[in-house]
Design a protein around this motif. Structure first.
Motif, PDB file in Angstrom:
ATOM      1  N   VAL A 102       0.834  -1.199   0.000  1.00  0.00           N
ATOM      2  CA  VAL A 102       0.000   0.000   0.000  1.00  0.00           C
ATOM      3  C   VAL A 102       0.875   1.259   0.000  1.00  0.00           C
ATOM      4  O   VAL A 102       0.596   2.227  -0.723  1.00  0.00           O
ATOM      5  CB  VAL A 102      -0.962   0.001   1.207  1.00  0.00           C
ATOM      6  N   SER A 103       1.931   1.255   0.783  1.00  0.00           N
ATOM      7  CA  SER A 103       2.817   2.422   0.852  1.00  0.00           C
ATOM      8  C   SER A 103       3.499   2.673  -0.490  1.00  0.00           C
ATOM      9  O   SER A 103       3.535   3.809  -0.980  1.00  0.00           O
ATOM     10  CB  SER A 103       3.878   2.220   1.944  1.00  0.00           C
ATOM     11  N   TRP A 104       4.044   1.620  -1.085  1.00  0.00           N
ATOM     12  CA  TRP A 104       4.757   1.753  -2.353  1.00  0.00           C
ATOM     13  C   TRP A 104       3.816   2.185  -3.480  1.00  0.00           C
ATOM     14  O   TRP A 104       4.098   3.134  -4.219  1.00  0.00           O
ATOM     15  CB  TRP A 104       5.419   0.428  -2.701  1.00  0.00           C
ATOM     16  N   GLY A 105       2.700   1.480  -3.620  1.00  0.00           N
ATOM     17  CA  GLY A 105       1.767   1.785  -4.694  1.00  0.00           C
ATOM     18  C   GLY A 105       1.190   3.180  -4.586  1.00  0.00           C
ATOM     19  O   GLY A 105       1.044   3.889  -5.597  1.00  0.00           O
ATOM     20  N   THR A 106       0.876   3.606  -3.354  1.00  0.00           N
ATOM     21  CA  THR A 106       0.328   4.949  -3.150  1.00  0.00           C
ATOM     22  C   THR A 106       1.364   6.013  -3.485  1.00  0.00           C
ATOM     23  O   THR A 106       1.047   7.034  -4.108  1.00  0.00           O
ATOM     24  CB  THR A 106      -0.153   5.119  -1.703  1.00  0.00           C
ATOM     25  N   GLY A 107       2.611   5.764  -3.092  1.00  0.00           N
ATOM     26  CA  GLY A 107       3.681   6.707  -3.399  1.00  0.00           C
ATOM     27  C   GLY A 107       3.888   6.858  -4.897  1.00  0.00           C
ATOM     28  O   GLY A 107       4.006   7.975  -5.424  1.00  0.00           O
ATOM     29  N   ILE A 108       3.924   5.724  -5.616  1.00  0.00           N
ATOM     30  CA  ILE A 108       4.089   5.770  -7.067  1.00  0.00           C
ATOM     31  C   ILE A 108       2.884   6.445  -7.722  1.00  0.00           C
ATOM     32  O   ILE A 108       3.029   7.261  -8.645  1.00  0.00           O
ATOM     33  CB  ILE A 108       4.279   4.344  -7.629  1.00  0.00           C
ATOM     34  N   GLY A 109       1.677   6.095  -7.232  1.00  0.00           N
ATOM     35  CA  GLY A 109       0.469   6.701  -7.784  1.00  0.00           C
ATOM     36  C   GLY A 109       0.469   8.208  -7.633  1.00  0.00           C
ATOM     37  O   GLY A 109       0.109   8.945  -8.558  1.00  0.00           O
ATOM     38  N   PHE A 110       0.898   8.679  -6.464  1.00  0.00           N
ATOM     39  CA  PHE A 110       0.939  10.129  -6.217  1.00  0.00           C
ATOM     40  C   PHE A 110       1.943  10.803  -7.147  1.00  0.00           C
ATOM     41  O   PHE A 110       1.665  11.871  -7.712  1.00  0.00           O
ATOM     42  CB  PHE A 110       1.300  10.393  -4.754  1.00  0.00           C
ATOM     43  N   ILE A 135      -4.279  -0.971  -5.999  1.00  0.00           N
ATOM     44  CA  ILE A 135      -5.714  -0.655  -5.994  1.00  0.00           C
ATOM     45  C   ILE A 135      -6.529  -1.870  -5.571  1.00  0.00           C
ATOM     46  O   ILE A 135      -7.403  -1.780  -4.705  1.00  0.00           O
ATOM     47  CB  ILE A 135      -6.170  -0.169  -7.386  1.00  0.00           C
ATOM     48  N   VAL A 136      -6.235  -3.032  -6.172  1.00  0.00           N
ATOM     49  CA  VAL A 136      -7.030  -4.221  -5.835  1.00  0.00           C
ATOM     50  C   VAL A 136      -6.753  -4.686  -4.412  1.00  0.00           C
ATOM     51  O   VAL A 136      -7.631  -5.258  -3.754  1.00  0.00           O
ATOM     52  CB  VAL A 136      -6.796  -5.357  -6.851  1.00  0.00           C
ATOM     53  N   VAL A 137      -5.522  -4.454  -3.919  1.00  0.00           N
ATOM     54  CA  VAL A 137      -5.213  -4.778  -2.523  1.00  0.00           C
ATOM     55  C   VAL A 137      -6.036  -3.913  -1.584  1.00  0.00           C
ATOM     56  O   VAL A 137      -6.663  -4.404  -0.630  1.00  0.00           O
ATOM     57  CB  VAL A 137      -3.703  -4.584  -2.244  1.00  0.00           C
ATOM     58  N   VAL A 138      -6.069  -2.610  -1.856  1.00  0.00           N
ATOM     59  CA  VAL A 138      -6.816  -1.682  -0.993  1.00  0.00           C
ATOM     60  C   VAL A 138      -8.321  -1.982  -1.050  1.00  0.00           C
ATOM     61  O   VAL A 138      -8.997  -1.965  -0.019  1.00  0.00           O
ATOM     62  CB  VAL A 138      -6.541  -0.224  -1.411  1.00  0.00           C
ATOM     63  N   ILE A 139      -8.833  -2.284  -2.234  1.00  0.00           N
ATOM     64  CA  ILE A 139     -10.258  -2.619  -2.344  1.00  0.00           C
ATOM     65  C   ILE A 139     -10.561  -3.907  -1.591  1.00  0.00           C
ATOM     66  O   ILE A 139     -11.627  -4.056  -0.991  1.00  0.00           O
ATOM     67  CB  ILE A 139     -10.662  -2.713  -3.827  1.00  0.00           C
ATOM     68  N   GLY A 140      -9.609  -4.847  -1.592  1.00  0.00           N
ATOM     69  CA  GLY A 140      -9.782  -6.054  -0.786  1.00  0.00           C
ATOM     70  C   GLY A 140      -9.912  -5.719   0.689  1.00  0.00           C
ATOM     71  O   GLY A 140     -10.731  -6.306   1.412  1.00  0.00           O
ATOM     72  N   PRO A 143      -9.523   7.841   0.585  1.00  0.00           N
ATOM     73  CA  PRO A 143      -8.726   8.798  -0.206  1.00  0.00           C
ATOM     74  C   PRO A 143      -7.501   8.154  -0.853  1.00  0.00           C
ATOM     75  O   PRO A 143      -7.034   8.634  -1.896  1.00  0.00           O
ATOM     76  CB  PRO A 143      -8.308   9.857   0.826  1.00  0.00           C
ATOM     77  N   VAL A 144      -6.992   7.082  -0.258  1.00  0.00           N
ATOM     78  CA  VAL A 144      -5.863   6.368  -0.865  1.00  0.00           C
ATOM     79  C   VAL A 144      -6.279   5.802  -2.227  1.00  0.00           C
ATOM     80  O   VAL A 144      -5.528   5.871  -3.208  1.00  0.00           O
ATOM     81  CB  VAL A 144      -5.372   5.237   0.065  1.00  0.00           C
ATOM     82  N   VAL A 145      -7.485   5.247  -2.299  1.00  0.00           N
ATOM     83  CA  VAL A 145      -7.997   4.706  -3.565  1.00  0.00           C
ATOM     84  C   VAL A 145      -8.082   5.806  -4.613  1.00  0.00           C
ATOM     85  O   VAL A 145      -7.736   5.602  -5.784  1.00  0.00           O
ATOM     86  CB  VAL A 145      -9.382   4.048  -3.364  1.00  0.00           C
ATOM     87  N   LEU A 146      -8.542   6.975  -4.203  1.00  0.00           N
ATOM     88  CA  LEU A 146      -8.662   8.101  -5.131  1.00  0.00           C
ATOM     89  C   LEU A 146      -7.295   8.510  -5.675  1.00  0.00           C
ATOM     90  O   LEU A 146      -7.141   8.790  -6.868  1.00  0.00           O
ATOM     91  CB  LEU A 146      -9.340   9.281  -4.442  1.00  0.00           C
ATOM     92  N   VAL A 147      -6.291   8.550  -4.803  1.00  0.00           N
ATOM     93  CA  VAL A 147      -4.931   8.882  -5.246  1.00  0.00           C
ATOM     94  C   VAL A 147      -4.417   7.820  -6.223  1.00  0.00           C
ATOM     95  O   VAL A 147      -3.805   8.149  -7.261  1.00  0.00           O
ATOM     96  CB  VAL A 147      -3.977   8.995  -4.035  1.00  0.00           C
ATOM     97  N   LEU A 148      -4.671   6.570  -5.909  1.00  0.00           N
ATOM     98  CA  LEU A 148      -4.219   5.480  -6.772  1.00  0.00           C
ATOM     99  C   LEU A 148      -4.861   5.554  -8.154  1.00  0.00           C
ATOM    100  O   LEU A 148      -4.184   5.395  -9.177  1.00  0.00           O
ATOM    101  CB  LEU A 148      -4.525   4.127  -6.122  1.00  0.00           C
ATOM    102  N   TYR A 149      -6.166   5.802  -8.203  1.00  0.00           N
ATOM    103  CA  TYR A 149      -6.845   5.901  -9.498  1.00  0.00           C
ATOM    104  C   TYR A 149      -6.396   7.145 -10.256  1.00  0.00           C
ATOM    105  O   TYR A 149      -6.305   7.133 -11.486  1.00  0.00           O
ATOM    106  CB  TYR A 149      -8.360   5.897  -9.317  1.00  0.00           C
TER     107      TYR A 149
END
Length: 410
Positions: free
Chosen positions: A128-136, A164-169, A186-192
Motif C-alpha cells: 500500500v505504501s509503495w503503490g500509493t507513493g508511485i500513484g501520487f 488498488i485491488v489490494v486496498v479494495i480487498g 482517499p488512498v484509492v482516489l490517489v491510486l486511481y
C-alpha cells in the motif's frame, strides 16, 4: 498497536520486504535497473526463511493437503515444459534461460515453505505504501521511464493497479476496522488518479474488472436474499458512478482504445497474435518447448495459457488449469467469509489476468507468488491447534485478534 522489537518481528519485516520486492520487481527497478535486484529478492527470501527456521522452534514445513495439491500441480507443470524443451530444442535453450524459469519455481516454493502468518500485515503495509507513493508521483509529476531499459507505462501501472485491488480487498473485508477503511478511501482516489494519468488501458481496466468479478462472486454465493439485493444495488451504484467518473477523467483516445477492446476486437494487435499462437498449438499439440516461439515470426504470445500450451503442449495445460480451478474454489470460500484474504484473492486475479494480455513465463513469478500467498494464508487461517500434529499454531483469526492487527489499522 504495540510491536515488540525482537528477532521474530525483525525477520518478519525483512521477509515481508523481500516478498513485496518480488511482486513489484518491474517498478522497483525504476530505482535501480539490474537483474541483480531479482537475485537479491530471491536470495533474500530463501536466506531469511532459513535463518528464521534455524533460530526458532517452528517446523520448516507448515504445508497441509490443499497446499500439497497446488505444489504438486505447479511442479508437474514445469516438469512437463522442461521435458518438452530438452527433447525438442536442447541446443537453443541456454543456461540463462534455464535459470530464469527455475527462479519462478524457487520464488513460488519459497512462499509456501517460509511464509508465516505474522508476515502478511507487513506485506500489505509495504504494498500500500509503495503503490500509493508511485500513484501520487505519477499523478503529480510523472515518473521518467527509459525504453532502453524496457520501462513502459506498465512498469509503474502494474504496481499501482495491484495496490488498488489490494486496498479494495481491505475495504470489502469484514475483518478490517471502519477507521482504517475511512483512511483507505482517499488512498484509492490517489491510486486511481495515478493510474489514469498513464497512457495504458490495461492497468485501468483490470483494476476495475478484478474487484467487479470478486464482488459478483460474493453476490452470487450470498444466501440471504435481502443482503444479496442490497449488495447488488450497491454494486450497480458504485459501478455506474465509477464509470461516469472515469469517462470524464480519461483522455478521449484512451476511452476509444478501451471501447475498441470490447466492440471491435478484430482490430486489436493481440487478436492476430493470439490467432498465430493458437495455430502453432494446433499444429504442435505436444508443444514446442520454452521460448519455442522464437522460431516463428511472432514473439511471445502475451497470454499465459497460450504460452504454457505452446511450451509444454496440451499435457502442460492440465496441471495449470488444475491450479486455476483451485484458485476459483478458494475464491468462493474467501468471498463468502469476506475475510482479509480478499487482498490476496484480488492480487491473484489481477496478476493472472495481466499475464493473459502481456508479459511472459520467464517472469511469471509475479503470477504465482500472489497465488501462493492466497493458498498459504487461507491454510494458516484455518489451522487449529493440535499437539499431535506438526502445526502447533493457533488459528489465523486468533492471531489477528490477539495482535489487535485489524482494529488498530495495520
Amino acid at each position: 498497536m504495540e510491536i515488540k522489537i525482537d528477532k521474530k518481528n525483525i525477520l518478519s519485516v525483512i521477509f515481508a520486504l523481500f516478498v513485496f520486492i518480488s511482486i513489484n520487481l518491474p517498478s522497483v527497478k525504476i530505482l535501480y535497473s539490474s537483474e541483480i535486484v531479482n537475485i537479491v529478492a530471491l536470495s533474500g527470501l530463501m536466506t531469511v526463511g532459513l535463518i528464521r527456521w534455524i533460530i526458532s522452534n517452528e517446523p520448516m514445513f507448515q504445508i497441509d493437503e490443499r497446499q500439497l495439491k497446488v505444489i504438486f500441480n505447479f511442479i508437474l507443470l514445469w516438469q512437463i515444459m522442461f521435458a518438452v524443451t530438452w527433447l525438442i530444442r536442447p541446443l537453443n535453450f541456454d543456461t540463462i534461460d534455464l535459470l530464469q524459469y527455475i527462479s519462478v519455481g524457487l520464488f513460488t516454493l519459497s512462499i509456501f515453505i517460509f511464509l508465516r502468518r505474522e508476515d502478511l500485515k507487513y506485506i500489505i503495509f509495504f504494498q500500500v505504501s509503495w503503490g500509493t507513493g508511485i500513484g501520487f508521483l505519477e499523478w503529480t509529476t510523472g515518473i521518467p521511464k527509459s525504453r532502453a531499459l524496457g520501462q513502459t507505462y506498465l512498469t509503474t501501472g502494474v504496481a499501482i493497479a495491484a495496490t488498488i485491488v489490494v486496498v479494495i480487498g481491505l475495504l470489502f473485508s469484514k475483518e478490517v476496522s471502519k477507521y482504517l477503511k475511512a483512511v483507505l478511501v482517499p488512498v484509492v482516489l490517489v491510486l486511481y488518479a495515478g493510474v489514469t494519468s498513464l497512457s495504458g488501458r490495461a492497468p485501468i481496466l483490470l483494476s476495475l474488472v478484478v474487484p467487479v468479478v470478486v464482488y459478483l462472486i460474493s453476490i452470487i454465493f450470498e444466501k440471504d436474499i435481502r443482503k444479496k439485493f442490497s449488495a447488488l444495488l450497491l454494486f450497480i451504484t458504485i459501478l455506474t458512478v465509477g464509470l461516469i467518473m472515469l469517462y470524464n477523467v480519461l483522455p478521449t483516445s484512451t476511452v476509444n482504445r478501451i471501447m475498441r477492446a470490447f466492440l471491435t476486437i478484430q482490430e486489436e494487435p493481440r487478436y492476430e497474435l493470439y490467432q498465430s499462437a493458437a495455430n502453432v498449438v494446433l499444429e504442435n499439440p505436444l508443444g514446442i518447448g520454452l521460448r519455442g516461439y522464437q522460431s516463428f515470426d511472432f514473439g511471445y504470445p502475451h497470454n499465459i495459457f497460450l504460452e504454457i500450451t505452446m511450451s509444454g503442449g496440451l499435457m502442460a495445460l492440465i496441471p495449470f488449469i488444475s491450479v486455476v480451478i483451485y484458485l476459483l474454489r478458494t475464491a468462493i470460500n474467501v468471498t463468502r467469509e469476506k475475510s482479509l484474504n480478499l487482498v490476496w484473492l484480488n492480487l491473484s486475479f489481477y496478476f493472472l489476468l495481466t499475464w493473459n494480455i502481456s508479459f511472459e513465463l520467464s517472469n511469471s513469478y509475479m503470477v504465482f507468488i500472489p497465488l501462493a500467498l492466497l493458498i498459504k494464508s487461507e491454510s494458516l487461517r484455518q489451522l487449529i491447534p493440535d499437539n499431535n500434529k506438526a502445526y502447533p499454531y493457533d488459528s489465523y483469526r486468533r492471531m489477528l485478534s490477539n495482535n489487535n492487527y485489524l482494529e488498530s489499522g495495520l
